[in-house]
Enzyme design. Structure first.
Site, PDB file in Angstrom:
ATOM      1  N   LEU A 184       2.651  -4.757 -27.036  1.00 57.42           N
ATOM      2  CA  LEU A 184       1.499  -5.745 -26.478  1.00 57.42           C
ATOM      3  C   LEU A 184       1.364  -5.512 -24.855  1.00 57.42           C
ATOM      4  O   LEU A 184       2.120  -5.983 -24.359  1.00 57.42           O
ATOM      5  CB  LEU A 184       1.752  -7.340 -26.532  1.00 57.42           C
ATOM      6  CG  LEU A 184       2.072  -7.598 -28.680  1.00 57.42           C
ATOM      7  CD1 LEU A 184       3.531  -7.277 -28.300  1.00 57.42           C
ATOM      8  CD2 LEU A 184       1.377  -8.892 -28.275  1.00 57.42           C
ATOM      9  N   CYS A 185      -0.103  -5.435 -24.709  1.00 53.64           N
ATOM     10  CA  CYS A 185      -0.198  -5.661 -22.971  1.00 53.64           C
ATOM     11  C   CYS A 185      -1.597  -5.512 -22.733  1.00 53.64           C
ATOM     12  O   CYS A 185      -2.349  -5.894 -24.236  1.00 53.64           O
ATOM     13  CB  CYS A 185       0.303  -4.143 -22.708  1.00 53.64           C
ATOM     14  SG  CYS A 185      -0.834  -2.979 -23.295  1.00 53.64           S
ATOM     15  N   GLY A 186      -1.861  -5.654 -22.186  1.00 50.83           N
ATOM     16  CA  GLY A 186      -3.751  -6.505 -21.891  1.00 50.83           C
ATOM     17  C   GLY A 186      -4.853  -6.073 -22.529  1.00 50.83           C
ATOM     18  O   GLY A 186      -5.260  -6.790 -23.144  1.00 50.83           O
ATOM     19  N   ALA A 216      -2.847  -8.291 -25.705  1.00 51.02           N
ATOM     20  CA  ALA A 216      -3.300  -9.889 -26.368  1.00 51.02           C
ATOM     21  C   ALA A 216      -2.888 -10.356 -24.271  1.00 51.02           C
ATOM     22  O   ALA A 216      -2.311 -10.990 -24.369  1.00 51.02           O
ATOM     23  CB  ALA A 216      -1.281  -9.702 -26.608  1.00 51.02           C
TER      24      ALA A 216
END
Length: 160
Positions: free
Chosen positions: A66-68, A110
Site C-alpha cells: 500500500l502507498c499513496g 491508500a
C-alpha cells in the site's frame, strides 16, 4: 492458494487500512508479516524491495503493498523476479489477474497523493477486492501458462 502474505506500506497510508487487512487475514486463517519502514526517507522503492526480500526469505505465497497512489509500489513490485503485481480498482481486475496471470502481489492506493487529489480506496471495497484476489485460483490453461513463461523471459532479459 495463499497461505502467507508479506505486507508493506509507506508513510502516507492510514494505519486503519493495515488493521483492516490484518483483521481480514486473521479471520481467514492466513498468516502475514508486516514489513515496517525504518528508513529516514520512507522511500517506497526501498520498502517494496524489503517486502520482496522477506517474501523470498520466508517462502510467503503473496504480497500486499500500500502507498499513496499504489502506482509506485506496483511499478517496483513488477521489477522483482517472479512477481506479477496488480493495482485493481474493482473486483473484476483482481479476479482476472489471479485467474489468467497468476498474480501474486496486490497493491492498493491508500493515502493522500497531494493537496489536489486523494486516490485512496474505501476500506470495505479494498477488502472485497482482496477477498476476490485471495479466493480466485489460477486457471492454469496452457495459453495462460505460456504467457507467464513469456513474461518471465522478458523479466530475465531473454528474447521471445
Amino acid at each position: 492458494m495463499f497461505k502467507k502474505f508479506i505486507i508493506a506500506y509507506d508513510h502516507r497510508v492510514d494505519k486503519k487500512y493495515i488493521d483492516k487487512i490484518t483483521q481480514y487475514l486473521s479471520g481467514s486463517n492466513i498468516e502475514y508479516s508486516v514489513v515496517e519502514d525504518d528508513s529516514e526517507g520512507n522511500d517506497y522503492p526501498i520498502l517494496a524491495y524489503k517486502a520482496y526480500n522477506k517474501y523470498k526469505e520466508t517462502g510467503a505465497s503473496g504480497m500486499i503493498l500500500l502507498c499513496g497512489t499504489g502506482v509506485g509500489m506496483n511499478v517496483v513490485a513488477n521489477k522483482c523476479d517472479g512477481i506479477r503485481s496488480v493495482l485493481p480498482s474493482e473486483e473484476g481486475s483482481a479476479y482476472f489477474a489471479r485467474r489468467d496471470e497468476d498474480a501474486n502481489c496486490i497493491v492498493f492506493a491508500a493515502g493522500k497523493a497531494d493537496e489536489r487529489y486523494e486516490v485512496k480506496i474505501c476500506k470495505r471495497k479494498m477488502i472485497r477486492i482482496l477477498d476476490v484476489f485471495i479466493n480466485t485460483e489460477f486457471l492454469g490453461e496452457e495459453r495462460h501458462a505460456r504467457r507467464i513463461g513469456q513474461i518471465s523471459k522478458i523479466e530475465k532479459g531473454g528474447k521471445l
